[in-house]
Design a protein around this motif. Structure first.
Motif, PDB file in Angstrom:
ATOM      1  N   TYR A 267     -14.575 -22.428 -19.156  1.00  0.00           N
ATOM      2  CA  TYR A 267     -14.804 -24.146 -17.837  1.00  0.00           C
ATOM      3  C   TYR A 267     -13.840 -24.815 -17.826  1.00  0.00           C
ATOM      4  CZ  TYR A 267     -19.610 -22.740 -19.653  1.00  0.00           C
ATOM      5  OH  TYR A 267     -20.611 -21.808 -20.346  1.00  0.00           O
ATOM      6  N   GLN A 268     -12.688 -24.754 -18.768  1.00  0.00           N
ATOM      7  CA  GLN A 268     -11.256 -25.630 -18.440  1.00  0.00           C
ATOM      8  C   GLN A 268     -10.157 -25.081 -17.354  1.00  0.00           C
ATOM      9  OE1 GLN A 268     -12.145 -25.697 -21.402  1.00  0.00           O
ATOM     10  NE2 GLN A 268     -13.941 -27.451 -21.499  1.00  0.00           N
ATOM     11  N   ALA A 269     -10.456 -23.835 -16.998  1.00  0.00           N
ATOM     12  CA  ALA A 269      -9.823 -22.740 -16.367  1.00  0.00           C
ATOM     13  C   ALA A 269      -9.862 -22.753 -14.930  1.00  0.00           C
ATOM     14  CB  ALA A 269      -9.363 -21.187 -16.658  1.00  0.00           C
ATOM     15  N   VAL A 270     -11.514 -22.558 -15.240  1.00  0.00           N
ATOM     16  CA  VAL A 270     -12.941 -22.913 -13.786  1.00  0.00           C
ATOM     17  C   VAL A 270     -11.440 -24.201 -12.945  1.00  0.00           C
ATOM     18  CG1 VAL A 270     -14.304 -23.103 -12.685  1.00  0.00           C
ATOM     19  CG2 VAL A 270     -14.127 -21.076 -14.609  1.00  0.00           C
ATOM     20  N   SER A 271     -11.987 -25.135 -13.688  1.00  0.00           N
ATOM     21  CA  SER A 271     -11.987 -26.530 -13.128  1.00  0.00           C
ATOM     22  C   SER A 271     -10.575 -26.448 -12.985  1.00  0.00           C
ATOM     23  CB  SER A 271     -12.300 -27.393 -14.374  1.00  0.00           C
ATOM     24  OG  SER A 271     -12.043 -28.703 -14.064  1.00  0.00           O
ATOM     25  N   LEU A 272      -8.949 -26.358 -13.867  1.00  0.00           N
ATOM     26  CA  LEU A 272      -7.918 -26.567 -13.546  1.00  0.00           C
ATOM     27  C   LEU A 272      -7.440 -26.259 -11.747  1.00  0.00           C
ATOM     28  CD1 LEU A 272      -5.348 -27.375 -14.149  1.00  0.00           C
ATOM     29  CD2 LEU A 272      -4.954 -25.237 -15.744  1.00  0.00           C
ATOM     30  N   ALA A 273      -8.343 -24.641 -11.811  1.00  0.00           N
ATOM     31  CA  ALA A 273      -8.128 -23.986 -10.786  1.00  0.00           C
ATOM     32  C   ALA A 273      -8.456 -24.568  -9.359  1.00  0.00           C
ATOM     33  CB  ALA A 273      -8.574 -22.789 -11.003  1.00  0.00           C
ATOM     34  N   GLY A 274      -9.753 -25.631  -9.485  1.00  0.00           N
ATOM     35  CA  GLY A 274      -9.802 -26.432  -8.449  1.00  0.00           C
ATOM     36  C   GLY A 274     -10.660 -25.004  -7.073  1.00  0.00           C
ATOM     37  N   VAL A 275     -10.359 -24.832  -6.127  1.00  0.00           N
ATOM     38  CA  VAL A 275     -10.839 -24.786  -4.866  1.00  0.00           C
ATOM     39  C   VAL A 275     -10.405 -22.745  -4.876  1.00  0.00           C
ATOM     40  CG1 VAL A 275     -10.991 -23.514  -2.650  1.00  0.00           C
ATOM     41  CG2 VAL A 275     -10.986 -26.188  -3.302  1.00  0.00           C
ATOM     42  N   THR A 276      -9.218 -22.583  -6.222  1.00  0.00           N
ATOM     43  CA  THR A 276      -8.603 -21.206  -6.115  1.00  0.00           C
ATOM     44  C   THR A 276      -9.691 -20.823  -7.104  1.00  0.00           C
ATOM     45  OG1 THR A 276      -6.805 -21.871  -7.644  1.00  0.00           O
ATOM     46  CG2 THR A 276      -6.782 -22.282  -5.085  1.00  0.00           C
ATOM     47  N   SER A 277     -10.507 -21.224  -7.593  1.00  0.00           N
ATOM     48  CA  SER A 277     -11.260 -20.145  -9.034  1.00  0.00           C
ATOM     49  C   SER A 277     -11.774 -19.245  -8.245  1.00  0.00           C
ATOM     50  CB  SER A 277     -11.970 -21.057 -10.007  1.00  0.00           C
ATOM     51  OG  SER A 277     -13.075 -21.327  -8.858  1.00  0.00           O
ATOM     52  N   MET A 278     -12.265 -19.625  -7.083  1.00  0.00           N
ATOM     53  CA  MET A 278     -12.065 -17.992  -6.177  1.00  0.00           C
ATOM     54  C   MET A 278     -11.624 -17.775  -5.846  1.00  0.00           C
ATOM     55  SD  MET A 278     -14.287 -19.616  -2.812  1.00  0.00           S
ATOM     56  CE  MET A 278     -13.663 -19.900  -1.145  1.00  0.00           C
ATOM     57  N   ASP A 279     -10.900 -17.236  -5.732  1.00  0.00           N
ATOM     58  CA  ASP A 279      -9.571 -16.903  -4.975  1.00  0.00           C
ATOM     59  C   ASP A 279      -8.514 -15.711  -6.176  1.00  0.00           C
ATOM     60  OD1 ASP A 279      -8.305 -18.853  -4.133  1.00  0.00           O
ATOM     61  OD2 ASP A 279      -9.865 -18.950  -2.075  1.00  0.00           O
TER      62      ASP A 279
END
Length: 317
Positions: A267-279
């Motif tokens: 969850y922390q990794a996804v949140s940190l990535a922001g928009v880029t979590s999907m690409d």
């Protein structure tokens, strides 16, 4: 802004229709080219502004501060999200081998090199603007807006044409949808603290901090929306600040998402990535060694934030 949002949603629908008709679009190359053109035009407008060039160092420090605050806020609020919903850390599915670890290091290096192209394109645009190698009209917000509309259309087509979009949407529940909300609140709340020590209003700090790693779209939207309100020079300054903030966020996410995911702090990794979590950061969050449930969390988070960026900027600008 209504034009931008209309193009986005119409393109998403068009992409979905084309997918149903059997047409799988390959948008990666087109998106890269359009982003590079936008960044070059943006650099051109910076190079044509002597006042902005003189203040480059102060903008750099401001970007570093706001980016750091925003990232800390998003990570802390993702932890709060996890605690409030009583969600455990997601364990790594299988231990990583030495060969796979080397491949990951190589992949990370390649992604960092790809991201380094953007500052070079920006610098090339700045030099062309500074030395007057291109017509001054090319650095105007009108030209950038035309290219921006093309980028928005490409983004919408890419989203709507995703083969996994239907599967991901079916896996969405209320808990997953809450994570991007916590990312937005955490990022903006902590970014606003920068207004205490920086010569920008809280509204302006929130504006430049609401890109969530989406450097190309957020900076050009700010330039387009703010130019008519505060003038071209001040708008270019805010857009430059936004660009640097979001580039820094992507670079930090590329480095930290993988170790965070391996430690179970998805969850922390996804949140940190922001928009880029999907690409861009998705391979760092989702791979053969991590839990399958990471995929919908990361993709839904990125999609929601990608749609939220123009909506937030329409309010803040």
């Amino acid at each position: 802004m209504f034009t931008v949002l209309s193009i986005l949603f119409c393109a998403i629908i068009a992409g979905a229709i084309l997918l149903r008709m059997g047409f799988k679009l390959q948008m990666e190359r087109a998106l890269d080219i359009t982003v590079f053109v936008l960044i070059a035009l943006f650099g051109l407008s910076i190079g044509q502004d002597d006042n902005l060039l003189h203040n480059a160092s102060s903008i750099g420090w401001a970007a570093l501060l706001i980016a750091s605050l925003g990232m800390v806020g998003s990570v802390l609020f993702s932890w709060l999200y996890q605690r409030l919903l009583h969600l455990p850390n997601i364990p790594v599915a299988v231990a990583e081998t030495a060969d796979e670890h080397k491949l990951k290091k190589t992949d990370l290096l390649l992604r960092l090199l790809r991201s380094s192209k953007l500052p070079l394109v920006l610098l090339a645009g700045m030099l062309m603007g500074y030395y007057g190698l291109l017509p001054k009209s090319w650095g105007s917000s009108k030209v950038s807006f035309v290219v921006l509309c093309l980028l928005i259309a490409e983004v919408g087509l890419s989203l709507g044409n995703r083969p996994d979009l239907k599967t991901v949407m079916k896996s969405v529940d209320f808990k997953i949808l809450l994570l991007p909300f916590f990312t937005i609140v955490g990022t903006l709340l902590f970014s606003a603290l920068g207004a205490i020590v920086l010569p920008f209003s809280v509204r302006d700090v929130l504006t430049v901090g609401s890109g969530f790693g989406y450097y190309s779209l957020s900076s050009i939207l700010i330039l387009d929306q703010k130019a008519a309100i505060i003038g071209q020079s001040a708008a270019v300054e805010l857009a430059s600040l936004s660009l640097l903030i979001n580039l820094l966020r992507e670079l930090v996410a590329l480095i930290l998402c993988e170790p965070l995911s391996r430690s179970g702090r998805v969850y922390q990794a996804v949140s940190l990535a922001g928009v880029t979590s999907m690409d861009v950061c998705l391979p760092m969050i989702v791979n053969s060694r991590t839990s399958p449930q990471n995929m919908p969390i990361a993709i839904v988070h990125g999609i929601v934030l990608e749609i939220s960026v123009p909506l937030l900027l329409s309010v803040l600008c």
